[in-house]
Every structure is written in C-alpha cells, then in structure tokens.
Design a protein around this motif. Sequence first.
Motif, PDB file in Angstrom:
ATOM      1  N   LYS A  31       1.984  -2.867   3.905  1.00 36.51           N
ATOM      2  CA  LYS A  31       1.904  -1.633   3.432  1.00 36.51           C
ATOM      3  C   LYS A  31       2.591  -0.987   2.475  1.00 36.51           C
ATOM      4  CE  LYS A  31       2.933   1.243   8.350  1.00 36.51           C
ATOM      5  NZ  LYS A  31       3.116   2.415   8.378  1.00 36.51           N
ATOM      6  N   SER A  32       2.633  -1.949   1.501  1.00 37.15           N
ATOM      7  CA  SER A  32       3.650  -1.264   0.166  1.00 37.15           C
ATOM      8  C   SER A  32       2.704  -1.447  -0.894  1.00 37.15           C
ATOM      9  CB  SER A  32       4.317  -2.760  -0.500  1.00 37.15           C
ATOM     10  OG  SER A  32       5.820  -2.883   0.685  1.00 37.15           O
ATOM     11  N   SER A  33       1.058  -2.275  -0.436  1.00 39.59           N
ATOM     12  CA  SER A  33       0.136  -1.676  -1.180  1.00 39.59           C
ATOM     13  C   SER A  33      -0.446  -0.777  -0.619  1.00 39.59           C
ATOM     14  CB  SER A  33      -0.429  -2.883  -1.377  1.00 39.59           C
ATOM     15  OG  SER A  33      -1.711  -2.542  -2.042  1.00 39.59           O
ATOM     16  N   ASP A  34      -1.517   0.696  -1.855  1.00 38.14           N
ATOM     17  CA  ASP A  34      -1.841   1.538  -1.444  1.00 38.14           C
ATOM     18  C   ASP A  34      -3.755   0.914  -1.677  1.00 38.14           C
ATOM     19  OD1 ASP A  34       0.282   3.370  -1.504  1.00 38.14           O
ATOM     20  OD2 ASP A  34      -0.069   3.190  -3.477  1.00 38.14           O
ATOM     21  N   THR A  35      -3.662  -0.705  -1.003  1.00 37.87           N
ATOM     22  CA  THR A  35      -5.699  -0.651  -1.930  1.00 37.87           C
ATOM     23  C   THR A  35      -6.134  -0.806  -0.194  1.00 37.87           C
ATOM     24  OG1 THR A  35      -4.798  -2.856  -1.721  1.00 37.87           O
ATOM     25  CG2 THR A  35      -5.105  -2.515  -3.119  1.00 37.87           C
ATOM     26  N   PRO A  36      -7.378  -0.130   0.183  1.00 36.81           N
ATOM     27  CA  PRO A  36      -8.338  -0.747   1.265  1.00 36.81           C
ATOM     28  C   PRO A  36      -7.934  -1.810   2.239  1.00 36.81           C
ATOM     29  CG  PRO A  36      -9.740   0.404  -0.901  1.00 36.81           C
ATOM     30  CD  PRO A  36      -8.283  -0.332  -0.818  1.00 36.81           C
ATOM     31  N   THR A  37      -7.239  -1.378   3.352  1.00 32.03           N
ATOM     32  CA  THR A  37      -6.877  -2.837   4.100  1.00 32.03           C
ATOM     33  C   THR A  37      -8.323  -3.152   3.922  1.00 32.03           C
ATOM     34  OG1 THR A  37      -7.681  -1.377   5.697  1.00 32.03           O
ATOM     35  CG2 THR A  37      -5.402  -1.651   4.955  1.00 32.03           C
ATOM     36  N   ALA A  38      -9.244  -3.522   4.214  1.00 30.38           N
ATOM     37  CA  ALA A  38     -10.368  -3.990   4.487  1.00 30.38           C
ATOM     38  C   ALA A  38     -10.593  -5.298   2.675  1.00 30.38           C
ATOM     39  CB  ALA A  38     -11.921  -3.494   4.417  1.00 30.38           C
ATOM     40  N   ILE A  39     -10.260  -4.632   2.232  1.00 34.85           N
ATOM     41  CA  ILE A  39     -10.726  -4.896   0.442  1.00 34.85           C
ATOM     42  C   ILE A  39      -8.819  -6.142   0.195  1.00 34.85           C
ATOM     43  CG2 ILE A  39     -10.310  -4.425  -2.056  1.00 34.85           C
ATOM     44  CD1 ILE A  39     -13.355  -3.846  -0.831  1.00 34.85           C
ATOM     45  N   ALA A  40      -8.457  -5.401   0.916  1.00 33.19           N
ATOM     46  CA  ALA A  40      -6.909  -7.018   1.025  1.00 33.19           C
ATOM     47  C   ALA A  40      -7.209  -8.037   1.731  1.00 33.19           C
ATOM     48  CB  ALA A  40      -5.671  -6.702   1.366  1.00 33.19           C
ATOM     49  N   GLY A  41      -8.135  -7.489   2.825  1.00 34.23           N
ATOM     50  CA  GLY A  41      -8.017  -8.517   4.047  1.00 34.23           C
ATOM     51  C   GLY A  41      -8.956 -10.148   3.432  1.00 34.23           C
ATOM     52  N   MET A  42     -10.400  -9.160   2.887  1.00 34.70           N
ATOM     53  CA  MET A  42     -11.405  -9.759   2.423  1.00 34.70           C
ATOM     54  C   MET A  42     -10.774 -10.897   1.076  1.00 34.70           C
ATOM     55  SD  MET A  42     -14.667  -8.617   0.265  1.00 34.70           S
ATOM     56  CE  MET A  42     -13.424  -8.314  -1.464  1.00 34.70           C
ATOM     57  N   TYR A  43     -10.089 -10.289   0.250  1.00 35.17           N
ATOM     58  CA  TYR A  43      -9.617 -10.990  -0.703  1.00 35.17           C
ATOM     59  C   TYR A  43      -8.970 -12.012  -0.278  1.00 35.17           C
ATOM     60  CZ  TYR A  43     -12.096  -8.618  -4.524  1.00 35.17           C
ATOM     61  OH  TYR A  43     -13.374  -8.378  -5.312  1.00 35.17           O
ATOM     62  N   ALA A 199     -18.231  -6.813   3.730  1.00 31.34           N
ATOM     63  CA  ALA A 199     -19.697  -5.839   4.447  1.00 31.34           C
ATOM     64  C   ALA A 199     -19.397  -4.793   4.882  1.00 31.34           C
ATOM     65  CB  ALA A 199     -20.675  -6.855   5.694  1.00 31.34           C
ATOM     66  N   TYR A 200     -17.991  -5.040   5.465  1.00 30.02           N
ATOM     67  CA  TYR A 200     -17.596  -3.733   6.113  1.00 30.02           C
ATOM     68  C   TYR A 200     -17.074  -2.806   4.864  1.00 30.02           C
ATOM     69  CZ  TYR A 200     -14.171  -0.320   7.817  1.00 30.02           C
ATOM     70  OH  TYR A 200     -13.409   1.109   8.459  1.00 30.02           O
ATOM     71  N   SER A 201     -16.327  -3.662   3.552  1.00 32.22           N
ATOM     72  CA  SER A 201     -16.553  -2.626   2.284  1.00 32.22           C
ATOM     73  C   SER A 201     -17.657  -2.383   0.784  1.00 32.22           C
ATOM     74  CB  SER A 201     -15.460  -3.754   1.064  1.00 32.22           C
ATOM     75  OG  SER A 201     -14.389  -4.475   2.372  1.00 32.22           O
ATOM     76  N   PHE A 206     -16.669   1.027  -1.083  1.00 29.19           N
ATOM     77  CA  PHE A 206     -14.908   0.356  -1.372  1.00 29.19           C
ATOM     78  C   PHE A 206     -15.413  -0.303  -2.846  1.00 29.19           C
ATOM     79  CE2 PHE A 206     -13.133  -0.036   2.797  1.00 29.19           C
ATOM     80  CZ  PHE A 206     -13.059   1.790   2.667  1.00 29.19           C
ATOM     81  N   SER A 207     -14.865   0.150  -4.143  1.00 30.20           N
ATOM     82  CA  SER A 207     -14.633  -0.767  -4.945  1.00 30.20           C
ATOM     83  C   SER A 207     -14.533  -2.179  -4.340  1.00 30.20           C
ATOM     84  CB  SER A 207     -13.702  -0.071  -6.369  1.00 30.20           C
ATOM     85  OG  SER A 207     -14.200  -0.912  -6.931  1.00 30.20           O
TER      86      SER A 207
END
Length: 303
Positions: A31-43, A199-201, A206-207
């Motif tokens: 909730k505290s980040s603006d990064t795409p959720t798929a990117i956050a989950g991937m990393y 794959a989704y990103s 998404f960058s």
Amino acid sequence: MKVRKSSLPLHPYVLLFIAILSVSVSSIMIKSSDTPTAIAGMYRLYISAFIMLPFVPWKTIRYLSMNAKDWGAVFLAGLLLGLYFLFWMESLVYTSVASSMVILALQPLFVMIGSFFVFRERAGILSVLCLVTALLGSVIIAWGDIGVSREALIGDGLSLIGTILVSAYMLVGQKLSRKIDANLYSVVVFFLGGSVLLAYSVLNGFSLTNYESLDWTYFLLLAIVPTIFGQYIFNRLLKSIGATTVSVGIIGEPVLAIMLAYLFLGETISVFQLVGGLITLLGMLIYFWRQSLQYSAVKRLSH
C-alpha cells in the motif's frame, strides 16, 4: 492429528506465529509503494529465490523420488503462487487492507474442503465450528464494503480469487512435502511464480528496471520479510502440521494487518471490521488451543 517428523529449528507453532507476523507486513508495504504490483511481486519472488540458493542441498536432487507427475505438480504450484500474488496484490489497489486481508480468512475453509478430497482428512466438529466462526468474522468485515464503491467490491473479488489460488497452492505443497526438500521446493516455486509475474509485466509494457533506489529497497524487504520469513516458513510447516493448520494460522494475518494499517497508514477501523476481527481471532485462538493440546499429546506418545 498426524504429526510428521521434521527438522524444524523451533516449535512449529512458534514458527507459524513468526510467519504470520511477517506476511502481515506485506500489505502495508504494498500500500505504501507506487510501483506496479506485478513488478513488486516479481522481484519479491526472484530475490527470495536468489537469497535461498546457497541453502539448497543440491547434492540430494539425484536421490529425489520425483516422477514427471510430481515435477508437473511443482510447476503447478509455481503457477498458482504467481497468480495468487498477482490477484491479491492487485486487490490492494482497489480496496482497503482490512477488507482484502480478511477475505484471506476464507483460506482454511477452502483448504479443509480440498484436504478432504485430496488427502481424505476429516475435520472434527470443533475445528469446523472454529472455521465457521472465522468465516462469520470475514463476512462481517467484508460486509462493510458493500455499497461503499464499485472499486471496493472489485478489490474484494480479486482478493477472493487470490485466496482460492493460494489454497490450492498450499494443498499442492503438502502433497509434495514428503518428496522434496522445502528449500529446493521454495526456490523452484518462487522462481516459477516470479516468471508468471514477469510474463504479465512484459505483456502490459511495465518497465523492468526503471526504478529508484527506494523501490529496490522495497523489493528487497518484500523478499526478506514476508516471503522468506513468511511464505518459506509456511512451506517448511506443510510437512509437520499440514496445510489446514497452516492456513488456519493465516486467519490471524488480517487482524494484524488491520492493526498495522491503522497505525502506519491511517486507515480507519469500522465497527464491521472491529467486530468481525474479534470474532475471527476468537475462532483462531480456540482452534489452536485444541491443536496445541493434540500436538503435545501426540509428541509425548511418539517418545
């Protein structure tokens, strides 16, 4: 209640509490980040797999009694984990931490039903009553979103899909827990889950690298706290206490998440969330009081 032999460093219920506390932090971080959720989950998953690589007993792979069907199940587990993160993390974009997290309390109900069909495990009446209590608490909390906004209901729906996916992931993990080392299993499914999100990103344009140092710190913390100290510990516990008990423990996650969201995000706690949270917590406490007594009794008999 079956207690399987394991090499856990601590009592399984102590580890379960640590894992629940760790995963409860994830919703606040997302909730505290603006990064795409798929990117956050991937990393989150890729970094976790990389950190755990040195702890995998690679020499034992040749001795695994795994056939093509078993490796297919591992692939399925990775797919389910990646899709779970995609749906659940995205739900936090549309709805509150409290409502999204509390729907996860439905997980033990799905796992218990699945355990009956997959493992022929029968739950006692008290266990069923505890789950019904948790379900009632979940309904009360989610009810607070009805009529609030269309977006909140979309978020609740995404969270529900994520809950079904992670329930299936738990059941597959329990089925494989006797055949594959938990460290190796976790690294493989984390990598596969991260690949689903990759794959989704890519498909969504998404960058993959254009992020600030604070974002990379966020990815690292997501990997260490809720994934290694959360999801990995859950994987370790599947062999000793089973998917149903692990998932019931996750009922405590929404309650902790509500408290953390109130303290750090300024989210208000409605009457529905307060009453539902207390009912959910009551069901969880009764369940674990009963399970801990059974666990101690079985351990004494095993010695």
